[in-house]
Design an enzyme around this catalytic site. Structure first.
Site, PDB file in Angstrom:
ATOM      1  N   ASP A  70      12.925  56.082  54.569  1.00 43.37           N
ATOM      2  CA  ASP A  70      11.603  56.115  55.196  1.00 43.37           C
ATOM      3  C   ASP A  70      11.332  57.461  55.857  1.00 43.37           C
ATOM      4  OD1 ASP A  70      13.523  55.715  57.175  1.00 43.37           O
ATOM      5  OD2 ASP A  70      12.860  53.696  57.669  1.00 43.37           O
ATOM      6  N   ASP A 140      14.689  43.991  65.703  1.00 40.63           N
ATOM      7  CA  ASP A 140      13.904  42.856  65.195  1.00 40.63           C
ATOM      8  C   ASP A 140      14.252  42.531  63.737  1.00 40.63           C
ATOM      9  OD1 ASP A 140      12.820  44.993  63.859  1.00 40.63           O
ATOM     10  OD2 ASP A 140      10.780  44.736  64.619  1.00 40.63           O
ATOM     11  N   HIS A 142      14.373  44.583  61.154  1.00 45.42           N
ATOM     12  CA  HIS A 142      13.710  45.319  60.052  1.00 45.42           C
ATOM     13  C   HIS A 142      14.714  46.170  59.274  1.00 45.42           C
ATOM     14  CE1 HIS A 142      12.704  48.553  63.244  1.00 45.42           C
ATOM     15  NE2 HIS A 142      13.408  49.224  62.358  1.00 45.42           N
ATOM     16  N   GLU A 147       8.838  45.828  58.865  1.00 45.47           N
ATOM     17  CA  GLU A 147       8.776  45.055  60.101  1.00 45.47           C
ATOM     18  C   GLU A 147       8.675  43.561  59.787  1.00 45.47           C
ATOM     19  OE1 GLU A 147       9.451  46.600  62.691  1.00 45.47           O
ATOM     20  OE2 GLU A 147       8.062  48.189  63.260  1.00 45.47           O
TER      21      GLU A 147
HETATM   22  C1  GLP Z   1      14.395  52.955  62.575  1.00 46.57           C
HETATM   23  C2  GLP Z   1      14.564  53.171  61.080  1.00 46.57           C
HETATM   24  C3  GLP Z   1      15.465  52.126  60.476  1.00 46.57           C
HETATM   25  C4  GLP Z   1      16.730  52.013  61.281  1.00 46.57           C
HETATM   26  C5  GLP Z   1      16.398  51.581  62.681  1.00 46.57           C
HETATM   27  C6  GLP Z   1      17.614  51.362  63.570  1.00 46.57           C
HETATM   28  O1  GLP Z   1      13.419  52.030  62.876  1.00 46.57           O
HETATM   29  N1  GLP Z   1      13.339  53.182  60.368  1.00 46.57           N
HETATM   30  O2  GLP Z   1      15.749  52.480  59.135  1.00 46.57           O
HETATM   31  O3  GLP Z   1      17.610  51.099  60.678  1.00 46.57           O
HETATM   32  O4  GLP Z   1      15.597  52.593  63.251  1.00 46.57           O
HETATM   33  O5  GLP Z   1      17.982  52.539  64.201  1.00 46.57           O
HETATM   34  P1  GLP Z   1      19.310  52.715  65.008  1.00 46.57           P
HETATM   35  O6  GLP Z   1      20.398  52.832  64.002  1.00 46.57           O
HETATM   36  O7  GLP Z   1      19.117  53.972  65.788  1.00 46.57           O
HETATM   37  O8  GLP Z   1      19.473  51.520  65.859  1.00 46.57           O
END
Ligand code: GLP
Length: 263
Positions: A70, A140, A142, A147
């Site tokens: 993303d 959440d 995702h 989402e």
């Molecule tokens: C963002 C990204 C996700 C990722 C998530 C968790 O929202 N778009 O791809 O998995 O963060 O991030 P973290 O690993 O910092 O908890």
């Protein structure tokens, strides 16, 4: 589904890095190994170990093509919170043989986001799909920026971020949720589950509900990560801290079965 429980973040990261390197090394076909990659704090330990292995000659990226999950809409490459910047800063710049032309990241500055997403899906297809998609998970549940209530068969497209996600991600934007872009381009849940293998990293107490929903909950668009239950090669690599909401039975089951895997 396979759930690999490691004592802490460090061990989870080492396990996942070695798993990925093993898959790249075992790839004997002339076509490139196609690797899906995430951003976030969860994969940083994996990136560090893969880069170390690469510099030590233990794994080569010369025949690896990557596709990132993303990218925020409206952030140019040079913005230090763009995922393009994150990936180069935390991973690609530390590899000795990654070819820049083999790096694919959605362009959040594209004038026509829908065309950009269609181009991305077509490019993944042109390589014959993704061999292994590594991912993280939001609190959440995702995966990528899919989402809650995103279709479980969604494809790459434009996504609006929930207020919750903007609050969680505001730690990288001066703690101001309004400074977090409201939209992102993201691969779909279906894009991830079409991959031959999916490896999701889940660590820390704040991910405990999401891990339980992924492993024990029903398949539901409320927890987009639960789509992994319908995948034939999904692996969750997690740490002890993330296991707090699993039932004792589930926790023991996966420890037991993994012990047998090693025998
Ligand atoms: C963002 C990204 C996700 C990722 C998530 C968790 O929202 N778009 O791809 O998995 O963060 O991030 P973290 O690993 O910092 O908890």
């Amino acid at each position: 589904m396979r759930v690999v429980i490691q004592e802490n973040y460090e061990n989870m990261s080492l396990w996942a890095a070695r798993y990925i390197a093993g898959k790249i090394n075992a790839h004997r076909e002339a076509r490139p190994f196609v690797l899906g990659l995430p951003t976030g704090s969860s994969p940083i330990g994996v990136y560090r170990e893969l880069a170390r292995m690469n510099r030590a000659g233990e794994v080569s990226f010369s025949n690896v093509v990557t596709f990132n999950m993303d990218e925020y809409v409206g952030l140019p490459h040079e913005h230090d919170q763009s995922y393009w910047y994150f990936m180069h800063d935390n991973f690609f710049n530390h590899l000795v043989d990654m070819k820049p032309e083999n790096i694919n990241i959605l362009n959040g500055m594209a004038e026509d986001p829908e065309a950009e997403c269609a181009r991305y899906e077509a490019k993944i297809a042109s390589y014959g799909g993704i061999d292994l998609f590594m991912g993280g998970i939001g609190v959440d549940g995702h995966i990528a920026f899919n989402e809650p209530f995103t279709s479980l068969c969604s494809r790459t497209g434009l996504r609006s971020l929930t207020t919750d996600t903007r609050i969680v991600n505001s730690r990288f934007f001066g703690n101001d949720p309004e400074a977090v872009p409201a939209q992102a381009l993201s691969v779909g849940v279906g894009t991830v589950t079409d991959s031959r293998e999916v490896l999701i990293l889940i660590n820390g107490h704040n991910k405990a509900r999401a891990l339980a929903a992924t492993v024990e909950g029903g398949v539901s668009q409320k927890w987009t990560c639960s789509a992994l239950q319908l995948h034939n090669g999904a692996i969750i690599a997690c740490d002890e801290a993330a296991c707090g909401e699993l039932t004792v039975d589930t926790y023991k089951y996966f420890l037991d079965i993994e012990k047998k895997e090693r025998l």
